[in-house]
Design a protein around this motif. Structure first.
Motif, PDB file in Angstrom:
ATOM      1  N   ASN A   1       0.821  -1.215   0.000  1.00 50.13           N
ATOM      2  CA  ASN A   1       0.000   0.000   0.000  1.00 50.13           C
ATOM      3  C   ASN A   1       0.853   1.263   0.000  1.00 50.13           C
ATOM      4  O   ASN A   1       0.422   2.298  -0.495  1.00 50.13           O
ATOM      5  CB  ASN A   1      -0.926   0.006   1.219  1.00 50.13           C
ATOM      6  CG  ASN A   1      -2.044  -1.000   1.072  1.00 50.13           C
ATOM      7  OD1 ASN A   1      -2.213  -1.596   0.001  1.00 50.13           O
ATOM      8  ND2 ASN A   1      -2.800  -1.213   2.135  1.00 50.13           N
TER       9      ASN A   1
ATOM     10  N   ARG B   1       3.005   1.348  -3.775  1.00 51.75           N
ATOM     11  CA  ARG B   1       2.297   1.618  -5.034  1.00 51.75           C
ATOM     12  C   ARG B   1       2.146   3.110  -5.369  1.00 51.75           C
ATOM     13  O   ARG B   1       2.357   3.481  -6.527  1.00 51.75           O
ATOM     14  CB  ARG B   1       0.941   0.913  -5.048  1.00 51.75           C
ATOM     15  CG  ARG B   1       1.049  -0.494  -5.644  1.00 51.75           C
ATOM     16  CD  ARG B   1      -0.315  -1.123  -5.846  1.00 51.75           C
ATOM     17  NE  ARG B   1      -1.006  -1.269  -4.592  1.00 51.75           N
ATOM     18  CZ  ARG B   1      -0.797  -2.275  -3.752  1.00 51.75           C
ATOM     19  NH1 ARG B   1       0.065  -3.229  -4.042  1.00 51.75           N
ATOM     20  NH2 ARG B   1      -1.447  -2.339  -2.612  1.00 51.75           N
TER      21      ARG B   1
ATOM     22  N   LYS C   1       1.626 -18.194   0.724  1.00 48.11           N
ATOM     23  CA  LYS C   1       2.250 -18.300  -0.589  1.00 48.11           C
ATOM     24  C   LYS C   1       3.771 -18.253  -0.468  1.00 48.11           C
ATOM     25  O   LYS C   1       4.469 -18.222  -1.483  1.00 48.11           O
ATOM     26  CB  LYS C   1       1.767 -17.171  -1.499  1.00 48.11           C
ATOM     27  CG  LYS C   1       0.360 -17.368  -2.027  1.00 48.11           C
ATOM     28  CD  LYS C   1       0.049 -16.275  -3.021  1.00 48.11           C
ATOM     29  CE  LYS C   1      -1.246 -16.529  -3.771  1.00 48.11           C
ATOM     30  NZ  LYS C   1      -1.493 -15.453  -4.745  1.00 48.11           N
TER      31      LYS C   1
ATOM     32  N   GLY D   1      11.743  -1.537  -6.315  1.00 50.83           N
ATOM     33  CA  GLY D   1      10.719  -2.340  -6.992  1.00 50.83           C
ATOM     34  C   GLY D   1      11.287  -3.646  -7.517  1.00 50.83           C
ATOM     35  O   GLY D   1      10.638  -4.695  -7.465  1.00 50.83           O
ATOM     36  N   GLN D   2      12.515  -3.572  -7.991  1.00 52.39           N
ATOM     37  CA  GLN D   2      13.156  -4.767  -8.516  1.00 52.39           C
ATOM     38  C   GLN D   2      13.444  -5.772  -7.391  1.00 52.39           C
ATOM     39  O   GLN D   2      13.398  -6.980  -7.610  1.00 52.39           O
ATOM     40  CB  GLN D   2      14.450  -4.374  -9.244  1.00 52.39           C
ATOM     41  CG  GLN D   2      14.883  -5.353 -10.318  1.00 52.39           C
ATOM     42  CD  GLN D   2      13.761  -5.680 -11.307  1.00 52.39           C
ATOM     43  OE1 GLN D   2      13.006  -4.815 -11.725  1.00 52.39           O
ATOM     44  NE2 GLN D   2      13.645  -6.955 -11.658  1.00 52.39           N
TER      45      GLN D   2
ATOM     46  N   CYS E   1      11.484  -6.170  -4.812  1.00 53.42           N
ATOM     47  CA  CYS E   1      10.185  -6.826  -4.606  1.00 53.42           C
ATOM     48  C   CYS E   1      10.058  -7.985  -5.594  1.00 53.42           C
ATOM     49  O   CYS E   1       9.770  -9.117  -5.222  1.00 53.42           O
ATOM     50  CB  CYS E   1       9.017  -5.868  -4.842  1.00 53.42           C
ATOM     51  SG  CYS E   1       8.983  -4.414  -3.788  1.00 53.42           S
ATOM     52  N   LYS E   2      10.279  -7.644  -6.886  1.00 51.69           N
ATOM     53  CA  LYS E   2      10.085  -8.630  -7.944  1.00 51.69           C
ATOM     54  C   LYS E   2      11.037  -9.815  -7.785  1.00 51.69           C
ATOM     55  O   LYS E   2      10.621 -10.975  -7.879  1.00 51.69           O
ATOM     56  CB  LYS E   2      10.293  -7.975  -9.308  1.00 51.69           C
ATOM     57  CG  LYS E   2       9.879  -8.889 -10.445  1.00 51.69           C
ATOM     58  CD  LYS E   2      10.186  -8.294 -11.806  1.00 51.69           C
ATOM     59  CE  LYS E   2       9.690  -9.229 -12.905  1.00 51.69           C
ATOM     60  NZ  LYS E   2      10.178  -8.852 -14.226  1.00 51.69           N
TER      61      LYS E   2
ATOM     62  N   HIS F   1       9.988 -12.036  -4.906  1.00 54.42           N
ATOM     63  CA  HIS F   1       8.769 -12.774  -5.256  1.00 54.42           C
ATOM     64  C   HIS F   1       9.083 -13.924  -6.205  1.00 54.42           C
ATOM     65  O   HIS F   1       8.542 -15.019  -6.067  1.00 54.42           O
ATOM     66  CB  HIS F   1       7.746 -11.842  -5.919  1.00 54.42           C
ATOM     67  CG  HIS F   1       7.034 -10.948  -4.957  1.00 54.42           C
ATOM     68  ND1 HIS F   1       5.902 -10.257  -5.276  1.00 54.42           N
ATOM     69  CD2 HIS F   1       7.315 -10.631  -3.670  1.00 54.42           C
ATOM     70  CE1 HIS F   1       5.494  -9.549  -4.222  1.00 54.42           C
ATOM     71  NE2 HIS F   1       6.349  -9.757  -3.238  1.00 54.42           N
ATOM     72  N   GLU F   2       9.954 -13.661  -7.178  1.00 53.42           N
ATOM     73  CA  GLU F   2      10.270 -14.698  -8.163  1.00 53.42           C
ATOM     74  C   GLU F   2      10.902 -15.918  -7.510  1.00 53.42           C
ATOM     75  O   GLU F   2      10.637 -17.052  -7.895  1.00 53.42           O
ATOM     76  CB  GLU F   2      11.197 -14.141  -9.250  1.00 53.42           C
ATOM     77  CG  GLU F   2      10.408 -13.413 -10.327  1.00 53.42           C
ATOM     78  CD  GLU F   2      11.277 -12.880 -11.443  1.00 53.42           C
ATOM     79  OE1 GLU F   2      12.505 -13.083 -11.421  1.00 53.42           O
ATOM     80  OE2 GLU F   2      10.706 -12.244 -12.357  1.00 53.42           O
TER      81      GLU F   2
ATOM     82  N   LYS G   1       8.048 -16.616  -3.707  1.00 53.01           N
ATOM     83  CA  LYS G   1       6.586 -16.558  -3.599  1.00 53.01           C
ATOM     84  C   LYS G   1       5.949 -17.478  -4.634  1.00 53.01           C
ATOM     85  O   LYS G   1       6.356 -17.478  -5.795  1.00 53.01           O
ATOM     86  CB  LYS G   1       6.113 -15.118  -3.812  1.00 53.01           C
ATOM     87  CG  LYS G   1       4.631 -14.938  -3.532  1.00 53.01           C
ATOM     88  CD  LYS G   1       4.227 -13.480  -3.559  1.00 53.01           C
ATOM     89  CE  LYS G   1       2.769 -13.330  -3.111  1.00 53.01           C
ATOM     90  NZ  LYS G   1       2.307 -11.951  -3.175  1.00 53.01           N
ATOM     91  N   VAL G   2       4.960 -18.253  -4.197  1.00 53.07           N
ATOM     92  CA  VAL G   2       4.257 -19.162  -5.112  1.00 53.07           C
ATOM     93  C   VAL G   2       3.507 -18.344  -6.150  1.00 53.07           C
ATOM     94  O   VAL G   2       2.821 -17.382  -5.814  1.00 53.07           O
ATOM     95  CB  VAL G   2       3.263 -20.048  -4.332  1.00 53.07           C
ATOM     96  CG1 VAL G   2       2.449 -20.904  -5.297  1.00 53.07           C
ATOM     97  CG2 VAL G   2       4.003 -20.926  -3.341  1.00 53.07           C
ATOM     98  N   LYS G   3       3.673 -18.755  -7.405  1.00 49.68           N
ATOM     99  CA  LYS G   3       3.022 -18.006  -8.484  1.00 49.68           C
ATOM    100  C   LYS G   3       1.873 -18.808  -9.051  1.00 49.68           C
ATOM    101  O   LYS G   3       1.998 -19.990  -9.258  1.00 49.68           O
ATOM    102  CB  LYS G   3       4.025 -17.706  -9.591  1.00 49.68           C
ATOM    103  CG  LYS G   3       5.104 -16.737  -9.145  1.00 49.68           C
ATOM    104  CD  LYS G   3       4.499 -15.354  -8.970  1.00 49.68           C
ATOM    105  CE  LYS G   3       5.470 -14.381  -8.321  1.00 49.68           C
ATOM    106  NZ  LYS G   3       4.832 -13.137  -7.940  1.00 49.68           N
TER     107      LYS G   3
END
Lengths: 164, 258
Positions: free
Chosen positions: A53, A56, A103, A151-152, A154-155, A158-159, A162-164
């Protein structure tokens, strides 16, 4: 059938009923009692919801959708700096529950060194962003570059985790 | 080559044969009619290559290049929808029912190919047709899922506001997975082109650039006489307007749900 046998039988039935009710109550208790792992997952989701939140609106500046606002950027970046310090401890061992509860991949715990490095990078890049924002006080290229690095992070995390 | 009482036509056939071996286009052909691929098909193909590569590169470059990833996605959406319509109303070899064969005919062709007995096809051969359909379908699904995907960070497709978040995330997974399917199909496609190019000595790459094939491969009466330019331009413009309208009328995504 003797009287005493009947009495014994009644007692046995009564005891069995009592035991049954007792175990039933216990099992109800077991279902509603908070499990530490689940609590940790809830807390973790709260942390990441707040990170999202607050990130973004900054990303909207990066994308050119929203104009840079110094006070807003300041506020959100300091919140993110604070929240990023909670990431590491939001993944206690007990919270490795797998889907559908979380996740978060098991790799978080089996590959902890990489996870820790990524969460450290996140903190480092946020600190750098805070620094840049304090000196630039604008949505400059330097600000955007520093923001994109966050931001990168985060990505990237997640990659891997984190389960996609 | 059958004996021919028409000397001129025999000459053309020999020209074609020398073209194949020497790789030189004869300066003058009898009819000039060896055009197989109209320019809309060729431009579609070239633009699709660029769009797919751009989509891949901008994805790998990271979150701040998402804008360009979106653009390449719009481009693929437009190109694929254009090609599907062009497969219905385009020129001869662009039309699906002129090159797509049934499963049995395709199977027979595959067997003939293995025995080296497959004939030449002026347009797509039956196996090539399968690849055309496969790629178009995969790219259509990829484009549509891309429009409703989100990365759970800050980037989302323009139509994500129509879906609830869990459905969007499932389609995002599909979008992510299908990339590998498309990559595999592209590799197979390139392998087949290389086979024709190097083993069979059919210059398909050149044909896809110039639109022309040697006369003996095209066959009498098989060449196209027009690219239907006006129809192609109008069709593409209409599709672009529709896509623009759809995107600009989509509800805003509720970002805090992510």
């Amino acid at each position: 059938m003797s009287k005493s046998f009947k009495k014994t039988a009644r007692l046995a039935v009564g005891a069995a009923l009592l035991l049954g009710v007792g175990f039933g109550a216990l099992s109800v208790h077991a279902q509603t009692a908070p499990v530490p792992g689940h609590q940790a997952v809830e807390a973790r989701k709260a942390v990441f919801t707040l990170i999202g939140n607050n990130f973004r609106p900054l990303a909207a500046v990066l994308k050119g959708d929203v104009a840079y606002d110094a006070a807003d950027a300041d506020k959100r970046i300091s919140r993110l700096v604070f929240l990023s310090g909670l990431v590491d401890e939001s993944f206690p061992d007990a919270s490795n529950l797998g889907e559908p509860d979380t996740k978060a991949k098991a790799d978080v715990w089996s590959n902890r060194a990489d996870f820790d490095k990524k969460s450290k990078d996140f903190q480092t890049h946020l600190a750098a962003l805070q620094q840049v924002n304090a000196t630039e006080k604008s949505g400059s290229e330097a600000f955007k570059t520093a923001l994109a690095a966050v931001g990168q992070d985060c990505k990237g995390c997640h990659e891997s985790f984190k389960v996609k | 080559m059958s004996p021919n009482n028409d000397g001129t036509q025999a000459q053309v056939i020999e020209d074609g044969a020398s073209w194949e071996i020497g790789g030189d286009v004869p300066a003058i052909s009898l009819s000039g009619r060896n055009l197989v691929w109209d320019w809309p098909v060729r431009l579609f193909h070239a633009a699709l290559i660029v769009s797919i590569l751009t989509a891949f590169v901008t994805n790998r470059l990271g979150v701040s290049y998402f804008k360009y990833h979106l653009w390449s996605g719009y481009s693929v959406t437009l190109l694929v929808s254009f090609r599907i319509l062009w497969g219905l109303v385009g020129t001869r070899h662009a039309r699906f029912w002129n090159f797509v064969r049934g499963p049995f005919a395709t199977w027979r062709y595959a067997q003939d190919l293995l025995k080296g007995r497959d004939g030449h096809h002026p347009g797509h051969n039956p196996l090539g047709a399968v690849m055309v359909l496969l790629l178009l379908a995969a790219l259509a699904v990829q484009a549509l899922t891309g429009l409703v995907s989100n990365d759970e960070i800050c980037n989302a497709g323009p139509l994500v506001g129509y879906l609830d978040n869990s459905l969007s995330l499932r389609l995002t997974s599909l979008h992510r997975l299908l990339f590998w399917g498309i990559a595999l199909a592209v590799v197979l496609h390139l392998a087949a082109v290389l086979y024709h190019q190097l083993v069979r000595r059919e210059n398909l790459v050149k044909a896809m650039i110039t639109g022309r094939k040697p006369h003996h491969l095209v066959g009498y009466g098989q060449a196209i006489t027009s690219s239907r330019s006006l129809l192609a331009v109008l069709l593409f413009a209409a599709l672009a307007l529709i896509l623009f309208w759809v995107i600009s009328h989509a509800p805003a995504a509720n970002l805090s749900e992510f």
